[in-house]
Design a protein around this motif. Structure first.
Motif, short mmCIF file in Angstrom:
data_model
loop_
_atom_site.label_atom_id
_atom_site.label_comp_id
_atom_site.label_asym_id
_atom_site.label_seq_id
_atom_site.Cartn_x
_atom_site.Cartn_y
_atom_site.Cartn_z
N ALA A 294 49.97 36.30 41.27
CA ALA A 294 48.49 36.62 41.15
C ALA A 294 47.42 35.31 41.49
O ALA A 294 46.74 35.32 42.16
N MET A 295 48.06 34.13 40.66
CA MET A 295 47.43 32.91 40.85
C MET A 295 47.44 32.25 42.40
O MET A 295 46.32 31.97 42.76
N GLU A 296 48.56 32.44 42.98
CA GLU A 296 48.70 32.08 44.29
C GLU A 296 47.82 32.86 45.37
O GLU A 296 47.38 32.44 46.11
N TYR A 297 47.78 34.15 44.92
CA TYR A 297 46.89 35.06 45.73
C TYR A 297 45.41 34.49 45.64
O TYR A 297 44.72 34.51 46.61
N LEU A 298 44.95 34.40 44.58
CA LEU A 298 43.67 33.75 44.43
C LEU A 298 43.35 32.59 45.06
O LEU A 298 42.13 32.16 45.91
N LYS A 299 44.30 31.46 45.09
CA LYS A 299 44.49 30.37 45.77
C LYS A 299 44.30 30.50 47.28
O LYS A 299 43.75 29.83 48.05
N PHE A 300 45.24 31.61 47.51
CA PHE A 300 44.94 31.90 49.25
C PHE A 300 43.61 32.47 49.62
O PHE A 300 43.03 32.15 50.65
N VAL A 301 43.25 33.37 48.56
CA VAL A 301 41.64 33.78 48.99
C VAL A 301 40.77 32.53 49.18
O VAL A 301 39.90 32.65 50.07
N ALA A 302 40.91 31.68 48.28
CA ALA A 302 40.22 30.64 48.10
C ALA A 302 40.15 29.72 49.26
O ALA A 302 39.27 29.26 50.05
N ALA A 303 41.32 29.66 49.77
CA ALA A 303 41.65 28.69 51.11
C ALA A 303 41.20 29.26 52.32
O ALA A 303 40.50 28.63 53.06
N VAL A 304 41.16 30.94 52.27
CA VAL A 304 40.79 31.48 53.61
C VAL A 304 39.29 31.44 53.51
O VAL A 304 38.72 31.28 54.52
N ARG A 305 38.76 31.52 52.37
CA ARG A 305 37.13 31.57 52.15
C ARG A 305 36.62 30.22 52.29
O ARG A 305 35.37 30.03 51.96
N GLN A 306 37.44 29.18 52.21
CA GLN A 306 37.28 27.88 52.16
C GLN A 306 36.44 27.27 50.88
O GLN A 306 35.07 26.67 50.95
N ILE A 307 36.75 27.91 49.73
CA ILE A 307 36.31 27.68 48.38
C ILE A 307 36.87 26.20 48.13
O ILE A 307 38.27 26.51 47.78
N PRO A 308 36.37 25.15 47.84
CA PRO A 308 37.17 23.96 47.32
C PRO A 308 38.17 24.13 46.15
O PRO A 308 39.16 23.49 46.24
N GLU A 309 37.48 24.37 45.07
CA GLU A 309 38.25 24.40 43.99
C GLU A 309 38.11 25.71 42.93
O GLU A 309 36.82 25.95 42.69
N ILE A 310 39.03 26.49 42.79
CA ILE A 310 38.94 27.73 42.09
C ILE A 310 39.57 27.78 40.64
O ILE A 310 39.69 28.98 40.09
N GLY A 311 40.21 26.66 40.34
CA GLY A 311 40.76 26.58 39.17
C GLY A 311 40.35 27.23 37.97
O GLY A 311 40.76 28.39 37.13
N LYS A 312 39.13 26.72 37.57
CA LYS A 312 38.40 26.91 36.60
C LYS A 312 37.90 28.60 36.52
O LYS A 312 37.80 29.25 35.68
N LYS A 313 37.43 28.86 37.60
CA LYS A 313 36.93 30.15 38.02
C LYS A 313 38.17 31.34 37.95
O LYS A 313 37.79 32.21 37.32
N ALA A 314 39.25 31.05 38.41
CA ALA A 314 40.20 31.97 38.17
C ALA A 314 40.72 32.17 36.83
O ALA A 314 40.98 33.24 36.55
N ASP A 315 40.81 30.76 36.14
CA ASP A 315 40.99 30.96 34.78
C ASP A 315 40.14 31.67 34.00
O ASP A 315 40.52 32.60 33.10
N TRP A 316 38.63 31.48 34.29
CA TRP A 316 37.62 32.51 33.58
C TRP A 316 38.00 33.96 34.01
O TRP A 316 38.02 34.89 32.93
N TRP A 317 38.34 34.41 35.10
CA TRP A 317 38.64 35.75 35.60
C TRP A 317 39.59 36.07 34.94
O TRP A 317 39.85 37.32 34.41
N PHE A 318 40.62 35.50 34.91
CA PHE A 318 41.86 35.79 34.16
C PHE A 318 41.86 36.46 32.63
O PHE A 318 42.38 37.42 32.05
N ASP A 319 40.82 35.31 31.89
CA ASP A 319 40.69 35.53 30.85
C ASP A 319 39.75 36.97 30.57
O ASP A 319 39.80 37.86 29.85
N PHE A 320 38.38 36.98 31.46
CA PHE A 320 37.58 37.99 31.30
C PHE A 320 38.34 39.50 31.33
O PHE A 320 37.81 40.45 31.02
N LEU A 321 39.24 39.39 32.54
CA LEU A 321 40.05 40.78 32.75
C LEU A 321 41.26 40.78 31.92
O LEU A 321 41.85 41.98 32.29
#
Lengths: 241, 467
Positions: A94-121
């Protein structure tokens, strides 16, 4: 007001089946627009055409001012999408997929955002599990996350609540309602009418590929009508046993 | 259980036929029949240069190969359900909703594959030969007997690969030990001056009919099938094992490539699914090992050095199917929510394919050295890789991201065979005349590039297939 989605006489035919028949609609910036209809009414085809996943047979449409046939990739770069029944790639976690999406969308850093979503959902314990091994509900959480992680100005989401439990549905409804308050727009396809009535500002009813009605939810409420009853009066005539 | 079997056959048919229309798919066995029927008339010509015994070995080897290829596609032990069916709601997943065990479903799945591909490939081919037999003066009884032994060869390939793949997923040390034992036994037989092919049960049966030989074939097949089923472990399907982040370091290492995230995803897919090793063994090394063995039996019928170049061309064609390894994991669906065009995805799959070409390059180089033809290592490698890139260009142009499925479209298969066949005939002939002419095959880079360019334009212009 600015229209972020404009469809003009949009139609789609698959072989002998006319999935969408000349639909024209407009969605203003800041709206939470609900596209309602029974199964097989053409909702998913509409979203697929608006996001450049399938080409219209006739008619035209633009999303964020971009023609859907001219630059579908350009549209997908700027919007968030939850496709119906699509699941994330099998062998990424799941985490790798979000990193993959971020890389395709050229989002530089998603670590904190991803963690927020994992907690939120509430699926942090699944972030290192392969997508193929996730339950339907968790996959849906992941697809929801990938659609919103880059905070798009417009999200087109197809039946986003279908695999969520009531607690998660409540959480997500609240999130969507707040999301549009910042001038962002959501185009949601659903057949859960109570949800649409609760959170949508505008709605359209599609039945057998034909647009039966479009307008603000507030107008209905002002007339003392409820969306489920209104919907059934248009679509469900003669279908009761 | 018969209902499940029938439903699975219908499902397989519909999966294929919905991709390109029922009629086009239904014509596929007729194409195979036509090729076999017309090819049969060449038998008298071939017989003049090739002893009948060798011809029979080659035909049985072809059917063994067919079984290996059909079995190798998707049968990689524990991942078979996921790899073959992805997240689609196919009957293979019905153990979740019906009172049937996964093992029973898997047994049905294997039987279904056997019967389905028998009627798709094996029977039409044999039937073409049977119908041509009266014109060639061959008795009907011997053609029917050949159908039996060829069917057994096909089943040996299918069950053999099924057995190897389940052993591989069950215990890798046991797998390698088994392969070593097989290799030692094979080498021992050859060292003793015997031809190991004559110990192949269907061939033994073909050479001399006896109930013992028929029974031996059936017992070995039943043993392979039962042991495979016994070793099949469905428990890992749906496990929640945690995995460390592999994507980030791979992404860093592949950052020099075009579309690094897509290439990194492919690399992780290949690694985690076991495909890099599994496919290399089952879809590359094993078929090529069999081909090398049977080709070596015909060494005396070819000019010096020709065998190496014929093998390089064959390796090139098989290497081009590595494109199917990287396109089998995902259709366009999961990318539909991302800013990725079909052409970008084709490009990234071809990038991964290019990296995988290290395998055939090393393989051809090793064969050149082992065959005592090290002097021709460079032209052989160049020929193999040129054919591979040319063939993959055609595959991408004809099939886009669905080569595994569209291969059964008669029109697609015919065009592929024609376009690849002409080129490999020309370059095989040139390398037979002079081994260094094989270097001229680099010219194939031009049509390969043109086909890939056209593939990107062509597949961007049609709605992506979700399947």
């Amino acid at each position: 007001m600015t229209a972020v989605i404009k469809a003009d006489n949009l139609a789609k035919t698959y072989g002998d089946v006319q999935a969408v028949k000349g639909v024209s609609l407009s969605v203003e910036k800041g709206a939470l627009f609900g596209l309602l209809g029974p199964n097989g009414s053409g909702k998913t085809t509409m979203i697929r055409m608006l996001t450049g996943q399938t080409r219209p047979t006739s008619g035209s449409a633009s999303v964020l001012g971009i023609d859907v046939t001219q630059d579908p990739v350009g549209i997908r770069a700027r919007v968030g999408i939850i496709p119906e029944q699509e699941t994330p790639p099998s062998f990424l976690t799941a985490m790798e997929y979000l990193k993959f999406v971020a890389a395709v969308r050229q989002i530089p850093e998603i670590g904190k955002k991803a963690d927020w979503w994992f907690d939120f959902l509430d699926f942090a314990d699944k972030k290192d599990v392969l997508c193929k091994d996730l339950s339907r509900g968790t996959r849906q959480k992941l697809m929801f996350t990938q659609a919103f992680i880059h905070e798009p100005e417009l999200a087109l989401i197809d039946e986003p609540l279908i695999n969520f439990d009531p607690i998660m549905q409540d959480l997500v409804k609240d999130y969507l309602a707040k999301y549009v308050k910042n001038g962002r727009t959501i185009f949601i396809s659903t057949h859960i009418l109570e949800v649409a009535e609760e959170i949508c500002s505008e709605f359209a009813i599609l039945h057998k590929g034909t647009l039966l009605h479009t307008g603000p939810v507030a107008d209905l409420k002002a007339r003392g009508e409820h969306l489920p009853a209104f919907f059934l009066s248009l679509v469900g005539k003669g279908r009761h046993v | 259980m018969f209902e499940l079997f029938i439903a699975m056959v219908k499902e397989e048919w519909r999966v294929h036929s919905t991709m390109f229309g029922s009629l086009s798919f239904a014509l596929f066995p007729f194409l195979i029949f036509g090729i076999a029927f017309m090819g049969s008339f060449l038998i008298p010509v071939v017989k003049r240069t090739l002893p009948v015994g060798n011809l029979s070995i080659i035909i049985h080897a072809m059917y063994l190969m067919l079984g290996l290829m059909v079995g190798g596609f998707g049968m990689l032990g524990n991942e078979v359900m996921n790899r073959r069916f992805g997240q689609a709601s196919f009957l293979a997943y019905s153990a979740r909703s019906l009172p049937i065990s996964e093992r029973t479903i898997f047994a049905n799945f294997v039987v279904k594959d056997t019967v389905y591909y028998f009627f798709l490939w094996v029977f039409p081919f044999a039937f073409g030969y049977i119908l041509a037999a009266p014109f060639l003066g061959i008795p009907l009884s011997s053609t029917l007997f050949l159908l039996l032994t060829l069917t057994l060869s096909f089943l040996f390939g299918l069950c053999g690969i099924f057995f190897l793949s389940t052993v591989f997923s069950w215990s890798k040390p046991v797998f390698w030990a088994f392969l070593l034992l097989l290799g030692v036994g094979f080498g021992g037989i050859m060292a003793s001056g015997l031809n190991p092919a004559i110990l192949f049960p269907p061939l033994m049966l073909h050479e001399e009919f006896s109930w013992w030989n028929l029974g031996l074939s059936c017992i070995v097949l039943a043993y392979l099938f039962v042991v495979s089923l016994w070793l099949f472990n469905p428990e890992s399907v749906g496990s929640e094992k945690k995995h460390p982040d592999l994507f980030t370091p791979v992404l860093g290492r592949l950052s020099f490539l075009p579309n690094p995230p897509l290439a990194a995803k492919d690399a992780v897919d290949l690694h985690r699914s076991g495909s890099l090793i599994g496919q290399t063994i089952f879809s590359f090394v094993v078929p090529l090992g069999v081909i090398w063995f049977f080709l070596s039996l015909m060494a005396q019928f070819f000019p010096p050095h020709a065998l190496l170049f014929l093998y390089a061309v064959t390796t090139g064609v098989i290497a081009s199917t590595m494109y199917t390894w990287v396109t089998m994991f995902d259709a366009f669906g999961p990318y539909a929510c991302l800013p990725v065009a079909v052409s970008t995805l084709i490009e990234s799959k071809l990038t991964t394919f290019t990296i995988l070409q290290i395998i055939p390059a090393v393989f051809i180089a090793a064969v050149s050295i082992l065959a005592g033809e090290a002097a021709y290592l460079v032209p052989a490698v160049v020929l193999g890789l040129s054919v591979s890139f040319y063939a993959v260009g055609i595959m991408a142009w004809l099939c886009g991201l669905s080569p595994n499925v569209l291969v059964y479209d008669v029109k697609v298969l015919f065009e592929y065979l024609l376009l690849v066949g002409v080129v490999i005939t020309v370059f095989s002939a040139l390398s037979f005349i002079n081994p260094w002419y094989a270097l001229g095959s680099v010219i194939l880079a031009v049509p390969a590039w043109l086909f890939i360019r056209q593939a990107k334009i062509r597949w961007d212009a049609v709605d992506p297939q979700g399947f």
